[in-house]
Design an enzyme around this catalytic site. Structure first.
Site, PDB file in Angstrom:
ATOM      1  N   LYS A 185      17.629 -34.469  -8.163  1.00 40.95           N
ATOM      2  CA  LYS A 185      18.973 -33.894  -8.249  1.00 40.95           C
ATOM      3  C   LYS A 185      18.973 -32.607  -9.093  1.00 40.95           C
ATOM      4  CE  LYS A 185      21.018 -37.015  -5.746  1.00 40.95           C
ATOM      5  NZ  LYS A 185      19.886 -37.821  -5.295  1.00 40.95           N
TER       6      LYS A 185
HETATM    7  C1  LIG Z   1      25.616 -38.986  -1.742  1.00 39.81           C
HETATM    8  C2  LIG Z   1      24.870 -39.893  -2.645  1.00 39.81           C
HETATM    9  N1  LIG Z   1      25.488 -40.948  -3.172  1.00 39.81           N
HETATM   10  C3  LIG Z   1      24.861 -41.795  -4.004  1.00 39.81           C
HETATM   11  C4  LIG Z   1      23.547 -41.614  -4.366  1.00 39.81           C
HETATM   12  C5  LIG Z   1      22.885 -42.654  -5.214  1.00 39.81           C
HETATM   13  O1  LIG Z   1      22.331 -42.185  -6.374  1.00 39.81           O
HETATM   14  P1  LIG Z   1      21.043 -42.912  -7.023  1.00 39.81           P
HETATM   15  O2  LIG Z   1      19.882 -42.605  -6.162  1.00 39.81           O
HETATM   16  O3  LIG Z   1      20.966 -42.298  -8.383  1.00 39.81           O
HETATM   17  O4  LIG Z   1      21.346 -44.371  -7.095  1.00 39.81           O
HETATM   18  C6  LIG Z   1      22.853 -40.511  -3.851  1.00 39.81           C
HETATM   19  C7  LIG Z   1      21.480 -40.234  -4.173  1.00 39.81           C
HETATM   20  O5  LIG Z   1      20.492 -40.433  -4.309  1.00 39.81           O
HETATM   21  C8  LIG Z   1      23.517 -39.638  -2.951  1.00 39.81           C
HETATM   22  O6  LIG Z   1      22.872 -38.610  -2.422  1.00 39.81           O
END
Ligand SMILES: Cc1ncc(COP(=O)(O)O)c(C=O)c1O
Length: 373
Positions: A185
């Site tokens: 990110k």
């Molecule tokens: C649009 C979106 N929502 C939620 C997430 C979930 O985040 P994480 O991977 O930190 O759990 C991500 C990413 O990885 C995402 O791209």
């Protein structure tokens, strides 16, 4: 000559990251309290212009925490774009509520606000706006729909730290927003997440759910089923260092997006290439630079780029193509042609600070050569 491998993503940890993590270790605060956590939450709230920011373990549980805080559960529906990362829909499923999938629009690839109202039922509790690949969702239109129908609007801003709608930063546009700090990110803590809101009571409820449900007035008394969704002070130390450099990290994303655009736009029509575009009301942060190519050529282009040591990723498959959301009831029996087309035609290109102009030349030459075959 062999070229170095270019990954899709790579963290930029070149500021105070090492120093802050070392401090956290030296001070012995490695778990889920500590000064970096306090500071990261305060700094991130300021970054988003909100009163509260709650750090948590990742972006997926950030959404779950928010939905729990809103009291969303069995019998409820949450409108979610069909074209999104699976975590947006899964977090709704965790609560016992159902995600209702709505089609996207073909220019910014976000949820199509014109198709949202048709999906509202008496069970609809919230609309989840997802800011995909760094471009904000059409918040003004979604907030207007939410107001008219008495439905909450929340933001999944996992991919869009610092993006703006009409000059206002995402995170404070709806009732609450969630972020991810996964390693790819714009701002990263390795694994990590955040929920932002201006609502004091919602923040208090989420804080309780995050810490095993412990009563804030009575230590080690647990009146509700809570979760351990906390972030560590080590991760927050990374987050503090990243946030100090947010402006520079975002500027690199914009430089790279412009670099791809300038090199590829002259060939777009000839090669059937579509580049990312920005709505007039939006400031995208271009989390990942993306292109769309004819569906029949997408996978062979990705294989060609891989042969040239250039890693790419296909766009997310639309949710209704995944086994658990394939029942037509998740899309109220409607077709979702734009989400399908996006899923079939999109490619994420390498996007990270260390990507130089010569790398962009190499990638774009390979894209053009691969498509012209
Ligand atoms: C649009 C979106 N929502 C939620 C997430 C979930 O985040 P994480 O991977 O930190 O759990 C991500 C990413 O990885 C995402 O791209």
């Amino acid at each position: 000559m062999t070229h170095p491998h270019l990954p899709v993503a790579q963290p930029d940890l070149g500021g105070n990251e090492l120093a802050y993590v070392s401090q956290a270790i030296q001070e012995g605060w490695i778990s889920s309290t500590g000064r970096f956590l306090t500071r990261f939450e305060a700094d991130f709230a300021r970054f988003c212009g909100t009163r509260h920011a709650l750090a948590c373990a990742n972006g997926t549980v950030a959404i779950h925490l928010l939905l729990l805080g809103l009291g969303i559960g069995p019998g409820d529906e949450v409108i979610v774009p069909a074209f999104t990362y699976v975590a947006s829909a899964n977090a709704v499923t965790y609560t016992g509520a159902r995600p209702v999938l709505v089609d996207s629009e073909p220019v910014t690839w976000n949820i199509d606000a014109n198709k949202v109202e048709a999906a509202i039922t008496p069970r609809t509790k919230a609309i989840m706006a997802v800011h995909l690949y760094g471009h904000p969702a059409p918040m003004t239109a979604l907030l207007d729909i939410g107001r008219r129908h008495g439905i909450l609007v929340i933001e999944d801003a996992a991919e869009a730290h610092g993006a703006k709608v009409e000059g206002k930063t995402v995170g404070g546009l709806g009732l609450a927003a969630t972020f991810s700090f996964y390693g790819n990110k714009i701002l990263t803590t390795g694994e990590g997440g955040m929920v932002t809101t201006n609502d004091d009571e919602l923040a208090a409820r989420m804080r309780q759910f995050r810490g095993q449900g412990m009563d804030p007035e009575r230590r080690y008394w647990f009146p509700i089923v809570g979760y351990n969704y906390r972030m560590t002070n080590l991760a927050a130390a990374l987050g503090c260092a990243q946030l100090e450099r947010a402006g520079g990290l975002i500027a690199h994303r914009l430089r790279i997006a412009r670099g791809y655009h300038d090199r590829l736009a002259p060939h777009a029509d000839r090669l059937g290439l579509q580049l990312a575009s920005e709505a007039p009301w939006a400031s995208s942060v271009h989390w990942l630079s993306c292109i769309r190519v004819p569906a029949a050529k997408r996978d062979s282009l990705m294989a060609f780029l891989a042969e040239h040591q250039i890693e790419t990723r296909p766009f997310f498959p639309p949710m209704h193509r995944l086994p658990m959301y394939s029942d037509p009831s998740f899309r109220q029996g409607r077709p979702l042609p734009v989400a399908e087309e996006l899923g079939d035609t999109g490619i994420n290109l390498p996007t990270y600070t260390a990507l130089g102009e010569a790398d962009l030349d190499r990638i774009c030459q390979a894209v053009i050569a691969g498509l012209a075959r």
